[in-house]
Enzyme design. Structure first.
Site, PDB file in Angstrom:
ATOM      1  N   ARG A 146       0.530  -1.619  -0.189  1.00  0.00           N
ATOM      2  CA  ARG A 146      -0.109  -0.177   0.442  1.00  0.00           C
ATOM      3  C   ARG A 146       1.131   1.405  -0.142  1.00  0.00           C
ATOM      4  O   ARG A 146       0.361   2.689   0.531  1.00  0.00           O
ATOM      5  CB  ARG A 146      -1.073   0.160   1.328  1.00  0.00           C
ATOM      6  CG  ARG A 146      -2.108  -1.462   1.559  1.00  0.00           C
ATOM      7  CD  ARG A 146      -2.488  -1.641   0.184  1.00  0.00           C
ATOM      8  NE  ARG A 146      -3.290  -2.836   0.174  1.00  0.00           N
ATOM      9  CZ  ARG A 146      -3.729  -3.638  -0.785  1.00  0.00           C
ATOM     10  NH1 ARG A 146      -4.018  -3.255  -1.478  1.00  0.00           N
ATOM     11  NH2 ARG A 146      -4.817  -3.815   0.065  1.00  0.00           N
ATOM     12  N   LYS A 265       1.056  -8.851  13.767  1.00  0.00           N
ATOM     13  CA  LYS A 265      -0.212  -8.690  13.150  1.00  0.00           C
ATOM     14  C   LYS A 265      -0.249 -10.796  13.445  1.00  0.00           C
ATOM     15  O   LYS A 265       0.799 -11.169  12.408  1.00  0.00           O
ATOM     16  CB  LYS A 265      -0.325  -8.703  11.796  1.00  0.00           C
ATOM     17  CG  LYS A 265      -0.814  -9.299  10.691  1.00  0.00           C
ATOM     18  CD  LYS A 265      -0.980  -8.345   9.443  1.00  0.00           C
ATOM     19  CE  LYS A 265      -2.329  -9.072   8.259  1.00  0.00           C
ATOM     20  NZ  LYS A 265      -2.338  -8.898   7.217  1.00  0.00           N
ATOM     21  N   GLU A 269      -5.419 -12.116   8.593  1.00  0.00           N
ATOM     22  CA  GLU A 269      -5.104 -12.420   6.707  1.00  0.00           C
ATOM     23  C   GLU A 269      -4.168 -13.741   6.367  1.00  0.00           C
ATOM     24  O   GLU A 269      -3.578 -12.507   5.349  1.00  0.00           O
ATOM     25  CB  GLU A 269      -5.041 -10.791   6.268  1.00  0.00           C
ATOM     26  CG  GLU A 269      -6.141  -9.773   6.114  1.00  0.00           C
ATOM     27  CD  GLU A 269      -6.086  -8.491   6.061  1.00  0.00           C
ATOM     28  OE1 GLU A 269      -4.568  -8.226   5.214  1.00  0.00           O
ATOM     29  OE2 GLU A 269      -7.057  -8.080   5.812  1.00  0.00           O
ATOM     30  N   ARG A 302      -1.589  -6.192  17.447  1.00  0.00           N
ATOM     31  CA  ARG A 302      -2.993  -5.699  16.502  1.00  0.00           C
ATOM     32  C   ARG A 302      -3.828  -6.827  16.623  1.00  0.00           C
ATOM     33  O   ARG A 302      -4.270  -8.084  16.925  1.00  0.00           O
ATOM     34  CB  ARG A 302      -2.904  -6.068  15.312  1.00  0.00           C
ATOM     35  CG  ARG A 302      -1.646  -5.226  14.769  1.00  0.00           C
ATOM     36  CD  ARG A 302      -0.704  -4.631  13.237  1.00  0.00           C
ATOM     37  NE  ARG A 302      -1.423  -4.113  12.603  1.00  0.00           N
ATOM     38  CZ  ARG A 302      -2.618  -4.099  11.682  1.00  0.00           C
ATOM     39  NH1 ARG A 302      -2.194  -5.844  10.735  1.00  0.00           N
ATOM     40  NH2 ARG A 302      -2.870  -3.069  10.645  1.00  0.00           N
ATOM     41  N   ARG A 313     -17.930  -8.856  10.195  1.00  0.00           N
ATOM     42  CA  ARG A 313     -16.783  -8.231  10.817  1.00  0.00           C
ATOM     43  C   ARG A 313     -16.476  -7.390  11.114  1.00  0.00           C
ATOM     44  O   ARG A 313     -15.100  -7.564  12.364  1.00  0.00           O
ATOM     45  CB  ARG A 313     -15.749  -7.916   8.961  1.00  0.00           C
ATOM     46  CG  ARG A 313     -14.678  -7.209   8.967  1.00  0.00           C
ATOM     47  CD  ARG A 313     -13.660  -7.245   7.615  1.00  0.00           C
ATOM     48  NE  ARG A 313     -12.676  -6.834   7.823  1.00  0.00           N
ATOM     49  CZ  ARG A 313     -12.643  -6.003   6.745  1.00  0.00           C
ATOM     50  NH1 ARG A 313     -12.765  -6.452   5.157  1.00  0.00           N
ATOM     51  NH2 ARG A 313     -10.771  -5.681   6.415  1.00  0.00           N
ATOM     52  N   ASP A 342     -11.978  -1.048   8.004  1.00  0.00           N
ATOM     53  CA  ASP A 342     -10.537  -0.969   7.496  1.00  0.00           C
ATOM     54  C   ASP A 342     -10.441   0.504   6.558  1.00  0.00           C
ATOM     55  O   ASP A 342     -10.016   0.194   5.431  1.00  0.00           O
ATOM     56  CB  ASP A 342     -10.278  -2.496   6.527  1.00  0.00           C
ATOM     57  CG  ASP A 342      -8.902  -2.614   6.388  1.00  0.00           C
ATOM     58  OD1 ASP A 342      -7.433  -2.063   7.406  1.00  0.00           O
ATOM     59  OD2 ASP A 342      -8.610  -2.745   5.212  1.00  0.00           O
ATOM     60  N   GLU A 370      -4.566   4.578   1.391  1.00  0.00           N
ATOM     61  CA  GLU A 370      -4.951   3.226   0.715  1.00  0.00           C
ATOM     62  C   GLU A 370      -6.371   2.730   0.272  1.00  0.00           C
ATOM     63  O   GLU A 370      -6.948   2.703  -0.806  1.00  0.00           O
ATOM     64  CB  GLU A 370      -4.509   1.996   2.207  1.00  0.00           C
ATOM     65  CG  GLU A 370      -5.945   0.119   1.015  1.00  0.00           C
ATOM     66  CD  GLU A 370      -5.566  -0.581   1.803  1.00  0.00           C
ATOM     67  OE1 GLU A 370      -4.912  -0.637   3.050  1.00  0.00           O
ATOM     68  OE2 GLU A 370      -6.031  -1.631   1.226  1.00  0.00           O
ATOM     69  N   HIS A 498     -16.126   0.386   1.710  1.00  0.00           N
ATOM     70  CA  HIS A 498     -15.340  -0.658   1.426  1.00  0.00           C
ATOM     71  C   HIS A 498     -16.295  -1.232   0.139  1.00  0.00           C
ATOM     72  O   HIS A 498     -16.364  -2.539  -0.179  1.00  0.00           O
ATOM     73  CB  HIS A 498     -15.664  -2.285   1.765  1.00  0.00           C
ATOM     74  CG  HIS A 498     -14.389  -2.865   2.167  1.00  0.00           C
ATOM     75  ND1 HIS A 498     -13.769  -3.504   1.191  1.00  0.00           N
ATOM     76  CD2 HIS A 498     -13.380  -3.041   2.993  1.00  0.00           C
ATOM     77  CE1 HIS A 498     -12.654  -3.566   1.012  1.00  0.00           C
ATOM     78  NE2 HIS A 498     -12.114  -4.260   1.976  1.00  0.00           N
TER      79      HIS A 498
HETATM   80  C1  GCV Z   1      -0.591  -5.044   5.826  1.00  0.00           C
HETATM   81  C2  GCV Z   1      -5.829  -4.350   4.683  1.00  0.00           C
HETATM   82  C3  GCV Z   1      -4.884  -3.906   3.434  1.00  0.00           C
HETATM   83  C4  GCV Z   1      -3.490  -5.210   3.880  1.00  0.00           C
HETATM   84  C5  GCV Z   1      -3.124  -5.259   5.088  1.00  0.00           C
HETATM   85  C6  GCV Z   1      -4.367  -5.230   6.359  1.00  0.00           C
HETATM   86  C7  GCV Z   1      -3.484  -4.579   8.163  1.00  0.00           C
HETATM   87  O1  GCV Z   1      -6.732  -5.537   4.601  1.00  0.00           O
HETATM   88  O2  GCV Z   1      -5.656  -3.645   2.574  1.00  0.00           O
HETATM   89  O3  GCV Z   1      -2.571  -4.172   3.026  1.00  0.00           O
HETATM   90  O4  GCV Z   1      -1.825  -5.707   5.253  1.00  0.00           O
HETATM   91  O5  GCV Z   1      -5.478  -3.965   6.046  1.00  0.00           O
HETATM   92  O6  GCV Z   1      -3.628  -4.092   8.241  1.00  0.00           O
HETATM   93  O7  GCV Z   1      -2.978  -5.857   8.254  1.00  0.00           O
END
Ligand code: GCV
Length: 678
Positions: A146, A265, A269, A302, A313, A342, A370, A498
């Site tokens: 990003r 993190k 994801e 996080r 979500r 987000d 982003e 979103h």
């Molecule tokens: C670093 C969003 C972004 C991801 C990012 C994620 C996060 O989903 O699209 O690119 O990953 O947030 O903050 O962990």
């Protein structure tokens, strides 16, 4: 003759090259300063690299009275803050710490550059947060997740031997706005950052940043023990794993005695985490916290966790973390994105703020745009940051703002911190868009003092970055202050969220329905448009996310009549003919908002063009051409969203609104090749 022509040519070019600015000096330009005061006008005892920098800044850029720099142990309560007082013949800057003296120097330089009154100064500054930290999402291969301002500043291949001059410039810029911590690498972390050879590179950066008061932190991958050293697993309750982290911590602190800590993190994801072994986030965080504790390091863990479950979500981080309240070590702080989804153009605040009563919390903002037009759109983010910090959670009764929960006022936190994802890359002007520099600046200023207004911050920044001429400052400030709302209007007004194209998050894709992929990454999951209306029902009849907010907010949001209209589609599925406060129907209001956003950008273009004489050629043109892109994109957003939603509302676009210039089918075919997963 030939030579003569060349001279003429050079002569003709000189005025332009003199005035051309590339933005590399950020807000530290000092355009009218040739020299600062002479060294004998600086009174300071002792020598220290930080004081040396303070002296350098004064002798190069300060044109006022003599300056005395004093460390003063009685000012301990100001932390790394300072006082500035003027006497008849000098200005005295005092602080408990050397870095406070440097901050004081940057403060008087800012007063000089903004032409503020320098007589009878009596200033006391104490930072709102202890840890004021930028999160770089920089990968070890030089790309940035990003990132829209070129590749990473960190030249891992060249380190530790070759040192870019920009490391120091970067540290100086941060120090000038009080940023005192940086996470160097992406939260989607490569385990390699903890390898010996990388730590030696990190050490060099830490050494360069130290005199500027900046501590280095790293994002770490939870599977590091297994991946790097072949341990049987990375289970936090496994003794071998615990010892691995302890050993790694002592290796790091040998190289970097003031190392800040880890950002993690985990189980988010696709990243590994303690849940891979049936353990909790607390088990994972505590294991790392125990490893860093003897050295004074902290863990920023996080809360950005969600999975493609049936659960909304917007509720998932809350549901995951509230049961763990009180189970974390005292050197763990939970890092929470401002909103529960987000970094959208506008979100309700994350209900997790204030819900953890025994665990310190910190905000994570995103400076990199982003979801706000990358580095093409002019969007000044201070109003977004302020909106979040000033939100009242009611968790300790009325007045429990997110600012007061995170800065230690209400929670008496041992650690207070605030973070934001950086927008900095190797572009000459650091941030791509010249105006994106203002967002780096604004984050630093608010981390230092969250009571500052967006207006005051914009005012300082414009004067230092361009000119203090009011005929320029005033209209540019108006653009900046309205720009976030403008972006919300042309992208996602009234609480929509979103509805971005998947992957790159740049353009609109409200029709996106990834049935075979992750439904919770699909725009249709978020807007839920149908023949009845549009919006995500988060009341009792829907996901009941409203119940996560403290009274009276749960009731306020439950009731469509009391829900703020700028969040109405965040909390409710609203009928197309619902009457809004201004008498328009929801459909009309939606059209009107998109139109307003688009028209505002056109107005910004007009204003900017009129200001040409106040700005150097290069920066003028660069901003001008990005405004063109923004204007085109605003039409794209408006047409895509209105033509798509019209399929459900089945009503005409009100006739006083600009007509669409695209066919929906054409817009649906646009596939930008901008990479990325969700
Ligand atoms: C670093 C969003 C972004 C991801 C990012 C994620 C996060 O989903 O699209 O690119 O990953 O947030 O903050 O962990």
């Amino acid at each position: 003759m030939q030579n003569f022509k060349a001279y003429i040519l050079i002569f003709l070019l000189i005025p332009f090259s003199l005035f051309a600015e590339d933005g590399s000096q950020l807000w530290l330009r000092f355009p009218n300063v040739k020299n600062g005061i002479s060294a004998d006008k600086i009174i300071s005892k002792g020598n220290n690299p930080t004081i040396e920098i303070a002296k350098y800044e004064l002798t190069n850029f300060w044109q006022g009275q003599a300056v005395e720099l004093r460390t003063d142990k009685t000012l301990k309560n100001l932390k790394d803050g300072y006082t500035i007082k003027s006497s008849s013949d000098k200005i005295i800057i005092s602080s408990n710490k050397e870095i406070g003296l440097l901050y004081g120097v940057y403060h008087i330089l800012q007063l000089q550059e903004t032409k503020s009154n320098l007589e009878n100064i009596n200033i006391t500054e104490k930072p709102s947060y202890d840890v004021r930290i930028l999160n770089h999402w920089d990968n070890l291969d030089g790309t940035i997740e990003r990132g829209y301002a070129g590749h990473s500043l960190w030249k891992w291949e060249d380190l530790p031997n070759k040192i870019s001059p920009r490391y120091k410039e970067y540290a100086r810029a941060n120090a000038s706005i009080g940023i005192n911590s940086v996470v160097l690498n992406n939260v989607n972390a490569s385990p390699n950052i903890l390898r010996k050879d990388y730590l030696e590179k990190v050490k060099i950066l830490a050494d360069i940043f130290r005199p500027y008061g900046i501590k280095v932190y790293l994002s770490v991958n939870f599977s590091s023990p297994k991946v790097l050293d072949g341990l049987e697993n990375s289970d936090p309750l496994n003794k071998n794993v615990q010892n691995w982290w302890k050993g790694k911590a002592s290796e790091i602190y040998k190289l970097i005695p003031d190392f800040g800590g880890f950002l993690v993190k985990a189980n988010s994801e696709g990243q590994p985490g303690p849940q891979d072994y049936g353990r909790t986030h607390a088990d994972g965080a505590n294991m790392m916290a125990d490893a860093l504790k003897p050295f004074g390091g902290i863990i920023m863990w996080r809360a950005f966790v969600y999975s493609p479950s049936k659960e909304d979500r917007a509720k998932q981080a809350y549901l995951e973390f509230v049961p763990l309240d009180g189970k974390f070590r005292d050197n763990v702080i939970i890092q929470i994105k401002n909103g529960p989804i987000d970094f959208q153009p506008r979100e309700a605040f994350n209900p997790l703020f204030g819900a953890l009563k025994k665990t310190p919390e910190m905000v994570e903002f995103q400076i990199t745009q982003e979801y706000l037009g990358f580095s093409n759109h002019l969007v000044y983010l201070a109003p977004l940051f302020k909106e979040n910090l000033d939100s009242d959670t009611y968790s300790f009764g009325k007045g429990s703002t997110i600012a007061k929960i995170t800065d230690g006022t209400l929670m008496k936190n041992k650690i207070t911190a605030i973070s934001a994802v950086a927008n900095i890359g190797e572009d000459t002007n650091w941030t791509g868009h010249h105006f994106a520099q203002a967002n780096w600046y604004a984050f630093g200023r608010l981390a230092w003092n969250h009571d500052l207004s967006s207006e005051q911050i914009a005012d300082e920044w414009i004067k230092m970055t361009f000119t203090d001429d009011q005929d320029f400052v005033k209209p540019v400030k108006e653009i900046m202050l309205s720009s976030r709302e403008t972006a919300v209007d042309y992208m996602m007004p009234l609480g929509l969220h979103h509805i971005f194209a998947s992957g790159h998050h740049y353009g609109p894709e409200p029709w996106g329905d990834y049935k075979n992929g992750r439904p919770d990454w699909s725009p249709v999951y978020y807007h839920k448009a149908d023949a009845n209306g549009v919006g995500f029902d988060r009341t009792k009849t829907g996901s009941n996310a409203v119940s996560l907010y403290f009274p009276p907010l749960n009731e306020t949001y439950e009731n469509i009549k009391t829900t703020p209209e700028n969040l109405i589609l965040w909390f409710h599925h609203v009928p197309w003919n619902y009457k809004m406060k201004d008498g328009k129907t929801l459909w009309e209001e939606l059209c009107f908002k998109y139109d307003t956003g688009m028209k505002n950008v056109r107005d910004y273009q007009k204003t900017w063009d009129k200001l040409q004489t106040y700005v150097d050629e290069d920066r003028f043109k660069s901003v001008q051409s990005r405004l063109k892109i923004q204007a085109k994109d605003a039409v794209w957003w408006k047409d895509a969203c209105l033509l798509y939603f019209q399929k459900f509302s089945k009503q005409p676009i009100p006739y006083d609104i600009e007509r669409p210039v695209h066919e929906l089918e054409d817009l649906e075919k646009i596939k930008l090749n901008m990479g990325h997963h969700n």
